[in-house]
Write a protein that holds these residues in place. Structure first.
Motif, PDB file in Angstrom:
ATOM      1  N   MET A   1       2.459 -18.382  -8.150  1.00  0.00           N
ATOM      2  CA  MET A   1       2.386 -20.177  -7.874  1.00  0.00           C
ATOM      3  C   MET A   1       3.682 -20.576  -7.189  1.00  0.00           C
ATOM      4  SD  MET A   1       0.971 -22.868  -9.586  1.00  0.00           S
ATOM      5  CE  MET A   1       1.607 -21.635 -12.083  1.00  0.00           C
ATOM      6  N   THR A   2       2.507 -21.186  -5.845  1.00  0.00           N
ATOM      7  CA  THR A   2       3.769 -21.490  -4.324  1.00  0.00           C
ATOM      8  C   THR A   2       4.461 -22.924  -4.753  1.00  0.00           C
ATOM      9  OG1 THR A   2       1.421 -21.385  -3.946  1.00  0.00           O
ATOM     10  CG2 THR A   2       2.629 -20.419  -2.758  1.00  0.00           C
ATOM     11  N   GLU A   3       5.093 -22.936  -3.438  1.00  0.00           N
ATOM     12  CA  GLU A   3       5.920 -24.510  -3.649  1.00  0.00           C
ATOM     13  C   GLU A   3       5.469 -25.010  -2.416  1.00  0.00           C
ATOM     14  OE1 GLU A   3       8.378 -25.498  -5.601  1.00  0.00           O
ATOM     15  OE2 GLU A   3       7.889 -24.286  -6.890  1.00  0.00           O
ATOM     16  N   PHE A   4       5.813 -26.300  -2.493  1.00  0.00           N
ATOM     17  CA  PHE A   4       5.831 -26.939  -1.410  1.00  0.00           C
ATOM     18  C   PHE A   4       6.996 -26.510  -0.171  1.00  0.00           C
ATOM     19  CE2 PHE A   4       2.331 -29.316  -2.830  1.00  0.00           C
ATOM     20  CZ  PHE A   4       1.263 -29.841  -1.827  1.00  0.00           C
ATOM     21  N   LYS A   5       6.649 -26.848   1.032  1.00  0.00           N
ATOM     22  CA  LYS A   5       8.294 -27.024   1.291  1.00  0.00           C
ATOM     23  C   LYS A   5       9.064 -27.864   1.367  1.00  0.00           C
ATOM     24  CE  LYS A   5       9.675 -25.176   6.183  1.00  0.00           C
ATOM     25  NZ  LYS A   5       9.754 -25.768   6.648  1.00  0.00           N
ATOM     26  N   PRO A   6      10.351 -27.924   1.373  1.00  0.00           N
ATOM     27  CA  PRO A   6      11.430 -29.583   0.638  1.00  0.00           C
ATOM     28  C   PRO A   6      11.577 -29.871   2.153  1.00  0.00           C
ATOM     29  CG  PRO A   6      12.499 -26.799  -0.198  1.00  0.00           C
ATOM     30  CD  PRO A   6      11.171 -26.444   0.751  1.00  0.00           C
ATOM     31  N   LEU A   7      10.868 -31.020   2.457  1.00  0.00           N
ATOM     32  CA  LEU A   7      10.773 -32.075   3.165  1.00  0.00           C
ATOM     33  C   LEU A   7      11.531 -33.316   2.300  1.00  0.00           C
ATOM     34  CD1 LEU A   7      10.280 -32.582   6.272  1.00  0.00           C
ATOM     35  CD2 LEU A   7       7.903 -33.040   5.112  1.00  0.00           C
ATOM     36  N   VAL A   8      13.075 -33.990   3.036  1.00  0.00           N
ATOM     37  CA  VAL A   8      12.918 -34.934   2.803  1.00  0.00           C
ATOM     38  C   VAL A   8      12.132 -36.107   4.346  1.00  0.00           C
ATOM     39  CG1 VAL A   8      15.440 -36.379   2.896  1.00  0.00           C
ATOM     40  CG2 VAL A   8      15.001 -34.345   1.698  1.00  0.00           C
ATOM     41  N   PHE A   9      12.026 -37.148   3.240  1.00  0.00           N
ATOM     42  CA  PHE A   9      11.384 -38.798   4.559  1.00  0.00           C
ATOM     43  C   PHE A   9      11.940 -39.415   3.618  1.00  0.00           C
ATOM     44  CE2 PHE A   9       9.115 -42.159   5.188  1.00  0.00           C
ATOM     45  CZ  PHE A   9       8.862 -42.294   6.216  1.00  0.00           C
ATOM     46  N   SER A  10      13.055 -40.516   4.386  1.00  0.00           N
ATOM     47  CA  SER A  10      13.033 -42.084   4.065  1.00  0.00           C
ATOM     48  C   SER A  10      13.229 -42.570   5.194  1.00  0.00           C
ATOM     49  CB  SER A  10      14.403 -41.809   2.973  1.00  0.00           C
ATOM     50  OG  SER A  10      14.887 -42.831   2.330  1.00  0.00           O
ATOM     51  N   GLY A  11      12.887 -44.370   4.548  1.00  0.00           N
ATOM     52  CA  GLY A  11      12.583 -45.433   5.232  1.00  0.00           C
ATOM     53  C   GLY A  11      13.732 -46.530   5.443  1.00  0.00           C
ATOM     54  N   VAL A  12      13.627 -47.190   6.196  1.00  0.00           N
ATOM     55  CA  VAL A  12      14.455 -48.453   5.924  1.00  0.00           C
ATOM     56  C   VAL A  12      13.914 -49.178   6.698  1.00  0.00           C
ATOM     57  CG1 VAL A  12      16.949 -48.902   6.536  1.00  0.00           C
ATOM     58  CG2 VAL A  12      17.298 -47.034   5.825  1.00  0.00           C
ATOM     59  N   GLN A  13      13.812 -51.050   6.760  1.00  0.00           N
ATOM     60  CA  GLN A  13      13.652 -51.752   6.889  1.00  0.00           C
ATOM     61  C   GLN A  13      14.261 -52.206   7.804  1.00  0.00           C
ATOM     62  OE1 GLN A  13      10.883 -54.436   5.298  1.00  0.00           O
ATOM     63  NE2 GLN A  13      10.566 -53.517   2.857  1.00  0.00           N
ATOM     64  N   PRO A  14      13.274 -52.844   9.396  1.00  0.00           N
ATOM     65  CA  PRO A  14      14.707 -53.336  10.149  1.00  0.00           C
ATOM     66  C   PRO A  14      14.839 -54.627   9.477  1.00  0.00           C
ATOM     67  CG  PRO A  14      12.163 -53.348  10.927  1.00  0.00           C
ATOM     68  CD  PRO A  14      12.365 -52.226   9.743  1.00  0.00           C
ATOM     69  N   THR A  15      14.763 -55.582   8.969  1.00  0.00           N
ATOM     70  CA  THR A  15      15.077 -56.870   7.966  1.00  0.00           C
ATOM     71  C   THR A  15      17.030 -56.825   8.324  1.00  0.00           C
ATOM     72  OG1 THR A  15      14.773 -55.947   6.270  1.00  0.00           O
ATOM     73  CG2 THR A  15      12.923 -57.215   7.787  1.00  0.00           C
ATOM     74  N   GLY A  16      17.164 -58.427   8.611  1.00  0.00           N
ATOM     75  CA  GLY A  16      18.428 -58.267   7.857  1.00  0.00           C
ATOM     76  C   GLY A  16      19.676 -57.191   8.702  1.00  0.00           C
ATOM     77  N   ASN A  17      20.305 -57.393   8.568  1.00  0.00           N
ATOM     78  CA  ASN A  17      22.427 -56.399   8.615  1.00  0.00           C
ATOM     79  C   ASN A  17      21.917 -55.664   7.483  1.00  0.00           C
ATOM     80  OD1 ASN A  17      22.224 -58.815  10.862  1.00  0.00           O
ATOM     81  ND2 ASN A  17      23.863 -59.534   9.530  1.00  0.00           N
ATOM     82  N   ARG A 142       3.956 -35.274   3.871  1.00  0.00           N
ATOM     83  CA  ARG A 142       3.949 -34.030   2.252  1.00  0.00           C
ATOM     84  C   ARG A 142       4.796 -33.795   1.861  1.00  0.00           C
ATOM     85  NH1 ARG A 142       0.017 -29.398   3.613  1.00  0.00           N
ATOM     86  NH2 ARG A 142      -1.107 -29.104   1.650  1.00  0.00           N
ATOM     87  N   ALA A 143       5.397 -35.204   2.584  1.00  0.00           N
ATOM     88  CA  ALA A 143       7.211 -34.768   1.787  1.00  0.00           C
ATOM     89  C   ALA A 143       7.666 -34.183   0.739  1.00  0.00           C
ATOM     90  CB  ALA A 143       8.151 -36.145   2.640  1.00  0.00           C
TER      91      ALA A 143
END
Ligand code: TRP
Length: 354
Positions: A1-17, A142-143
């Motif tokens: 059983m292989t594993e996906f390589k760990p990869l972190v992804f996140s997003g922040v919306q450019p709205t407001g302070n 593929r995060a």
């Protein structure tokens, strides 16, 4: 059983302070994760169109989130920092996911129901499809791991459902092409092209509440600016807002039990604990029995020490938009290369001619 390589992804919306809640709940975690992970952090400008189409200051907002990422310590050379619209593969995969996701799934999204309000007929199609684009943001790389707030958990479950349906529906195409790997989903072995994303929700991130009402979340949309500490606030503003923060007349308790029914005290102690990287119990063992007149100045010192340098660096960066844009262009280019590799594989799996 292989594993996906760990990869972190996140997003922040450019709205407001951006405010203290965003910093403690998201950006500070992004910074910590880059020590041991490959990370991609995205300013999700396409998502910003979902609730409101026209933004007078879109470019400034995008640069300001980027400046916050950099000022907080995200390394855009070792990792990737970019804005979503520079990588059209997000929107392309989102279209495919629109055809994977079922209307019934979308109808269960509580954030859509909240944001659309009563008049759902008037909500944009983009707001409805928002979670599908979010799934594409993550899966186009593929995060595997996504640091987000509790409120995004349902969207990540949807991303898993989309990934799973794609994996199962295209199973006969994925396997023979040699794409994808065997993963375990619960007890089931599945040959998967897309990984099952894991939310990274817990950790020391507190729920940061309004400084004016300890029962409401600190929010960029609160009409009172005194209710929140913005990352762009200078030390004077930070200090004024904490001095004016709502409290109750009692001294601080010595145990966390004593914070029950005292939302404002609980919030300020929670903020202190998060900024000092301590537990609330530790903070109370230091300040139990003290009045707010003693606690608040200590909190001001701590907040200014933690946020002052970030604030100063953000201001410095914002004076050089050309530099920020170059960082985003460079990140966008590297992100595009990775995203295009996925899209070519997806095109092959689907059978598009290319
Ligand atoms: N929906 C997220 C929020 O409002 C922002 C977002 C968009 C996101 N795409 C993402 C977060 C992908 C994590 C991963 O907070």
């Amino acid at each position: 059983m292989t594993e996906f390589k760990p990869l972190v992804f996140s997003g922040v919306q450019p709205t407001g302070n951006l405010h203290l809640g965003n910093y403690l709940g998201a950006i500070r975690k992004f910074v910590a994760l880059q020590e041991n992970n490959d990370c991609i952090y995205c300013v999700v400008d396409l998502h910003a169109l979902t609730a409101q189409l026209v933004h007078e200051d879109m470019a400034t907002q995008i640069r300001s989130i980027t400046a916050a990422f950099l000022a907080a310590g995200i390394d855009p050379k070792k990792h990737i920092v970019f804005n979503q619209s520079q990588v059209p593969q997000h929107a392309e995969l989102a279209w495919i996911f629109n055809c994977v996701a079922r209307i019934g799934w979308m109808n269960r999204m509580t954030q859509f129901k909240d944001k659309a309000g009563k008049d759902r007929e008037q909500a944009s199609l983009g707001l409805y499809a928002y979670p599908s684009l979010m799934a594409a943001d993550i899966l186009v790389y593929r995060a595997t791991h996504v640091p987000v707030g509790e409120d995004q958990k349902q969207h990540l479950e949807l991303a898993r459902d989309i990934a799973m349906k794609f994996n199962l529906d295209f199973h006969d195409k994925i396997k023979p092409t040699g794409l994808g790997i065997d993963i375990k989903v619960g007890e089931e072995p599945v040959h998967a092209y897309f990984p099952m994303v894991e939310p990274l929700i817990d950790g020391p991130a507190p729920r940061v509440m309004s400084l004016k009402d300890g029962t409401k979340k600190m929010s960029k949309s609160d009409p009172s600016d005194l209710s929140r500490i913005n990352l762009m606030d200078d030390p004077d503003a930070i200090s004024k807002k904490i001095r004016k923060a709502k409290t109750d007349p009692d001294a601080l308790p010595s145990e966390t039990e004593g914070l029950k029914g005292r939302p404002e005290a609980d919030n300020l102690v929670g903020i202190f604990a998060a900024l000092a990287d301590k537990s609330k119990a530790d903070v109370l063992s230091e300040f139990g029995g003290q009045q707010f007149s003693v606690f608040k100045p200590a909190l001001i010192d701590l907040a200014v020490a933690a946020l002052g340098p970030i604030n100063a660096e953000m201001r410095r960066l914002m004076e050089d938009p050309g530099h920020i844009d170059a960082v985003l262009r460079d990140g966008g280019e590297r992100a595009r290369t990775r995203a295009e590799k996925t899209m070519n594989e997806v095109r092959d799996i689907i059978g598009f001619v290319r």
